[in-house]
Design a protein around this motif. Structure first.
Motif, PDB file in Angstrom:
ATOM      1  N   ALA A  14     -28.335  50.727  -4.780  1.00 19.64           N
ATOM      2  CA  ALA A  14     -28.171  50.436  -3.412  1.00 19.64           C
ATOM      3  C   ALA A  14     -27.844  49.034  -3.122  1.00 19.64           C
ATOM      4  O   ALA A  14     -27.267  48.663  -2.416  1.00 19.64           O
ATOM      5  CB  ALA A  14     -29.421  50.829  -2.699  1.00 19.64           C
ATOM      6  N   ILE A  15     -28.111  47.961  -4.047  1.00 21.38           N
ATOM      7  CA  ILE A  15     -27.971  46.609  -3.818  1.00 21.38           C
ATOM      8  C   ILE A  15     -26.417  46.409  -4.250  1.00 21.38           C
ATOM      9  O   ILE A  15     -26.139  46.530  -5.330  1.00 21.38           O
ATOM     10  CB  ILE A  15     -28.661  45.761  -4.440  1.00 21.38           C
ATOM     11  CG1 ILE A  15     -30.329  46.038  -4.197  1.00 21.38           C
ATOM     12  CG2 ILE A  15     -28.529  44.209  -4.331  1.00 21.38           C
ATOM     13  CD1 ILE A  15     -31.417  45.060  -4.834  1.00 21.38           C
ATOM     14  N   PRO A  16     -25.523  45.980  -3.168  1.00 21.63           N
ATOM     15  CA  PRO A  16     -24.181  45.499  -3.500  1.00 21.63           C
ATOM     16  C   PRO A  16     -24.179  44.118  -4.127  1.00 21.63           C
ATOM     17  O   PRO A  16     -25.121  43.234  -4.101  1.00 21.63           O
ATOM     18  CB  PRO A  16     -23.594  45.350  -2.210  1.00 21.63           C
ATOM     19  CG  PRO A  16     -24.586  44.956  -1.218  1.00 21.63           C
ATOM     20  CD  PRO A  16     -25.880  45.661  -1.901  1.00 21.63           C
ATOM     21  N   MET A  17     -22.929  43.920  -5.138  1.00 26.40           N
ATOM     22  CA  MET A  17     -22.758  42.765  -5.735  1.00 26.40           C
ATOM     23  C   MET A  17     -21.801  42.131  -4.796  1.00 26.40           C
ATOM     24  O   MET A  17     -20.773  42.609  -4.298  1.00 26.40           O
ATOM     25  CB  MET A  17     -22.024  42.768  -6.970  1.00 26.40           C
ATOM     26  CG  MET A  17     -21.810  41.396  -7.815  1.00 26.40           C
ATOM     27  SD  MET A  17     -21.375  41.734  -9.454  1.00 26.40           S
ATOM     28  CE  MET A  17     -19.526  42.151  -9.154  1.00 26.40           C
ATOM     29  N   PRO A  18     -22.054  40.911  -4.215  1.00 27.80           N
ATOM     30  CA  PRO A  18     -21.040  40.058  -3.380  1.00 27.80           C
ATOM     31  C   PRO A  18     -19.813  39.403  -3.911  1.00 27.80           C
ATOM     32  O   PRO A  18     -19.662  39.571  -5.290  1.00 27.80           O
ATOM     33  CB  PRO A  18     -21.926  39.087  -2.826  1.00 27.80           C
ATOM     34  CG  PRO A  18     -22.883  38.503  -3.859  1.00 27.80           C
ATOM     35  CD  PRO A  18     -23.367  39.852  -4.598  1.00 27.80           C
ATOM     36  N   PRO A  19     -18.831  39.356  -3.489  1.00 28.12           N
ATOM     37  CA  PRO A  19     -17.778  38.702  -3.991  1.00 28.12           C
ATOM     38  C   PRO A  19     -18.010  37.240  -4.567  1.00 28.12           C
ATOM     39  O   PRO A  19     -19.044  36.694  -4.123  1.00 28.12           O
ATOM     40  CB  PRO A  19     -16.789  38.487  -2.980  1.00 28.12           C
ATOM     41  CG  PRO A  19     -17.189  39.359  -1.780  1.00 28.12           C
ATOM     42  CD  PRO A  19     -18.802  39.464  -1.980  1.00 28.12           C
ATOM     43  N   ASN A  20     -17.427  37.035  -5.652  1.00 27.81           N
ATOM     44  CA  ASN A  20     -17.691  35.547  -6.454  1.00 27.81           C
ATOM     45  C   ASN A  20     -16.611  34.734  -6.265  1.00 27.81           C
ATOM     46  O   ASN A  20     -15.588  35.057  -6.554  1.00 27.81           O
ATOM     47  CB  ASN A  20     -18.149  36.063  -7.786  1.00 27.81           C
ATOM     48  CG  ASN A  20     -19.377  37.034  -7.601  1.00 27.81           C
ATOM     49  OD1 ASN A  20     -20.616  36.341  -7.697  1.00 27.81           O
ATOM     50  ND2 ASN A  20     -19.291  38.179  -8.104  1.00 27.81           N
ATOM     51  N   LYS A  21     -16.937  33.466  -6.386  1.00 23.19           N
ATOM     52  CA  LYS A  21     -15.815  32.402  -6.190  1.00 23.19           C
ATOM     53  C   LYS A  21     -15.419  32.203  -7.667  1.00 23.19           C
ATOM     54  O   LYS A  21     -15.788  31.123  -8.257  1.00 23.19           O
ATOM     55  CB  LYS A  21     -16.275  31.274  -5.402  1.00 23.19           C
ATOM     56  CG  LYS A  21     -16.330  31.469  -4.044  1.00 23.19           C
ATOM     57  CD  LYS A  21     -16.900  30.213  -3.235  1.00 23.19           C
ATOM     58  CE  LYS A  21     -16.975  30.641  -1.759  1.00 23.19           C
ATOM     59  NZ  LYS A  21     -16.699  29.781  -0.747  1.00 23.19           N
ATOM     60  N   VAL A  22     -14.579  32.996  -8.142  1.00 28.36           N
ATOM     61  CA  VAL A  22     -14.121  32.833  -9.577  1.00 28.36           C
ATOM     62  C   VAL A  22     -12.639  33.014  -9.701  1.00 28.36           C
ATOM     63  O   VAL A  22     -12.194  33.608  -8.967  1.00 28.36           O
ATOM     64  CB  VAL A  22     -14.850  33.786 -10.785  1.00 28.36           C
ATOM     65  CG1 VAL A  22     -16.193  33.401 -10.871  1.00 28.36           C
ATOM     66  CG2 VAL A  22     -14.698  35.289 -10.161  1.00 28.36           C
ATOM     67  N   THR A  23     -12.010  32.312 -10.557  1.00 36.65           N
ATOM     68  CA  THR A  23     -10.817  32.582 -10.808  1.00 36.65           C
ATOM     69  C   THR A  23     -10.134  33.871 -11.492  1.00 36.65           C
ATOM     70  O   THR A  23     -11.445  34.176 -12.152  1.00 36.65           O
ATOM     71  CB  THR A  23      -9.987  31.435 -11.510  1.00 36.65           C
ATOM     72  OG1 THR A  23     -10.453  31.502 -12.852  1.00 36.65           O
ATOM     73  CG2 THR A  23      -9.929  30.001 -10.750  1.00 36.65           C
TER      74      THR A  23
END
Length: 102
Positions: free
Chosen positions: A78-87
């Motif tokens: 249920a826990i989402p992975m947030p967007p990450n600041k990676v190229t």
């Protein structure tokens, strides 16, 4: 001849260990390790479990790199992975490292 073979194998081992360490360092730098661990579940799945789940699946690397960039939910709970600041290049390197874990 044995000495050359042993030397080449040792050099290959050192180079591959350096690549693994560099990508683990990138995971730490990008704060991936605050939610993931290599061999045990934290907030997100263990990297070794991710590698096991996607082993041998065509296109898994591209799909996972996209999830690293955009985030995702539902695959591991249920826990989402947030967007990450990676190229895109960093996401590819991180995913290749994760998928290489045994």
């Amino acid at each position: 001849m044995k000495l050359i073979t042993v030397s080449l194998l040792a050099a290959a081992g050192i180079l591959s260990a350096g690549v693994a360490q560099a990508d683990e360092a990138l995971a730490k730098k990008k704060n991936c390790m605050s939610c993931h661990q290599i061999d045990k579940k934290a907030v997100g799945p263990a990297y070794k479990e991710v590698a096991k789940k996607y082993a041998g699946q065509a296109g898994a690397d591209k799909m996972l790199a996209e999830k690293v960039i955009k985030g995702g939910k539902g695959t591991w709970g249920a826990i989402p992975m947030p967007p990450n600041k990676v190229t895109p290049e960093e996401a590819d390197a991180l995913v290749k490292w994760v998928l290489s874990l045994k």
